[in-house]
Design a protein around this motif. Structure first.
Motif, PDB file in Angstrom:
ATOM      1  N   SER A  19       0.837  -1.206   0.000  1.00  9.60           N
ATOM      2  CA  SER A  19       0.000   0.000   0.000  1.00  9.60           C
ATOM      3  C   SER A  19       0.871   1.254   0.000  1.00  9.60           C
ATOM      4  CB  SER A  19      -0.904   0.001   1.236  1.00  9.60           C
ATOM      5  OG  SER A  19      -0.102   0.162   2.394  1.00  9.60           O
ATOM      6  N   ILE A  20       0.222   2.400  -0.162  1.00  7.24           N
ATOM      7  CA  ILE A  20       0.940   3.676  -0.103  1.00  7.24           C
ATOM      8  C   ILE A  20       1.564   3.847   1.278  1.00  7.24           C
ATOM      9  CG2 ILE A  20       0.621   6.184  -0.098  1.00  7.24           C
ATOM     10  CD1 ILE A  20      -1.412   5.843  -2.356  1.00  7.24           C
ATOM     11  N   ALA A  21       0.829   3.477   2.326  1.00 15.37           N
ATOM     12  CA  ALA A  21       1.340   3.603   3.695  1.00 15.37           C
ATOM     13  C   ALA A  21       2.594   2.745   3.880  1.00 15.37           C
ATOM     14  CB  ALA A  21       0.267   3.219   4.693  1.00 15.37           C
ATOM     15  N   GLU A  22       2.584   1.533   3.314  1.00 14.65           N
ATOM     16  CA  GLU A  22       3.753   0.651   3.430  1.00 14.65           C
ATOM     17  C   GLU A  22       4.958   1.222   2.677  1.00 14.65           C
ATOM     18  OE1 GLU A  22       1.611  -3.714   3.893  1.00 14.65           O
ATOM     19  OE2 GLU A  22       1.815  -2.843   1.885  1.00 14.65           O
ATOM     20  N   LEU A  23       4.712   1.818   1.515  1.00 15.08           N
ATOM     21  CA  LEU A  23       5.800   2.439   0.756  1.00 15.08           C
ATOM     22  C   LEU A  23       6.376   3.624   1.528  1.00 15.08           C
ATOM     23  CD1 LEU A  23       7.560   2.787  -1.754  1.00 15.08           C
ATOM     24  CD2 LEU A  23       5.707   4.098  -2.779  1.00 15.08           C
ATOM     25  N   LYS A  24       5.517   4.456   2.090  1.00 15.32           N
ATOM     26  CA  LYS A  24       5.987   5.599   2.862  1.00 15.32           C
ATOM     27  C   LYS A  24       6.791   5.150   4.078  1.00 15.32           C
ATOM     28  CE  LYS A  24       2.557   9.034   1.560  1.00 15.32           C
ATOM     29  NZ  LYS A  24       1.524   9.971   2.027  1.00 15.32           N
ATOM     30  N   GLU A  25       6.338   4.086   4.712  1.00 17.06           N
ATOM     31  CA  GLU A  25       7.064   3.554   5.865  1.00 17.06           C
ATOM     32  C   GLU A  25       8.440   3.039   5.439  1.00 17.06           C
ATOM     33  OE1 GLU A  25       6.739  -0.055   9.135  1.00 17.06           O
ATOM     34  OE2 GLU A  25       4.916   0.641   8.137  1.00 17.06           O
ATOM     35  N   LYS A  26       8.493   2.355   4.321  1.00 16.85           N
ATOM     36  CA  LYS A  26       9.771   1.848   3.817  1.00 16.85           C
ATOM     37  C   LYS A  26      10.738   2.998   3.540  1.00 16.85           C
ATOM     38  CE  LYS A  26      11.865  -0.953   0.250  1.00 16.85           C
ATOM     39  NZ  LYS A  26      11.734  -1.992  -0.705  1.00 16.85           N
ATOM     40  N   ILE A  27      10.220   4.076   2.983  1.00 12.65           N
ATOM     41  CA  ILE A  27      11.059   5.237   2.674  1.00 12.65           C
ATOM     42  C   ILE A  27      11.560   5.888   3.963  1.00 12.65           C
ATOM     43  CG2 ILE A  27      11.010   7.578   1.719  1.00 12.65           C
ATOM     44  CD1 ILE A  27       9.070   6.432  -0.453  1.00 12.65           C
TER      45      ILE A  27
END
Length: 152
Positions: A19-27
């Motif tokens: 998800s977008i939230a998971e991508l933001k967390e990864k970043i």
């Protein structure tokens, strides 16, 4: 003219497995990024290369000289993935590289000075050369971002 510029722009789409939230967390969590990322809005961001040979930038955090950059837009897909659209806009330096020599040629013509034949052929070559250099670095930046998003 706008259609020609659109064709010259570098565009790429990536699917992130999350998800977008998971991508933001990864970043946010990652410390091994080979690029800088700045959020413009909730789903829009700017990626900046830490090294830019064409603009002589090395690990700069300057707000005035950003170097090689691209823009991204996130879109949540129904299958739980995120679509990332990347685009590199036409650099302002290319406009200057194109306009300044043309102004010199027009000025020479209006003043009745002889225009060297070599300069007429050299101008398109210089514009193409700088465009290729910038495009190569933009592709490298997109590849670094793609590799970052694809690794677990």
């Amino acid at each position: 003219m706008k259609e020609l510029i659109e064709k010259l722009l570098l565009k790429e789409s990536i699917e992130f497995n999350g998800s977008i939230a998971e991508l933001k967390e990864k970043i946010e969590v990652s410390t091994e990024q080979k690029f800088r990322l700045e959020w413009i809005s909730e789903n829009d961001f700017k990626i900046l290369s830490k090294i830019s040979l064409g603009t002589f930038i090395l690990n700069s955090n300057s707000k005035y000289f950003e170097g090689i950059k691209g823009f991204g837009k996130l879109k949540e897909l129904k299958n739980g993935k995120t679509k990332i659209d990347l685009i590199a806009k036409l650099r302002i330096e290319l406009y200057f590289i194109a306009i300044i020599p043309l102004l010199i040629l027009v000025g020479s013509f209006l003043n009745g000075e002889k225009i060297p034949l070599l300069s007429i052929f050299l101008i398109p070559f210089v514009i193409l050369w700088f465009w290729v250099i910038y495009r190569f670095q933009e592709k490298m930046l997109f590849r670094k971002f793609r590799n970052f998003t694809m690794t677990e």
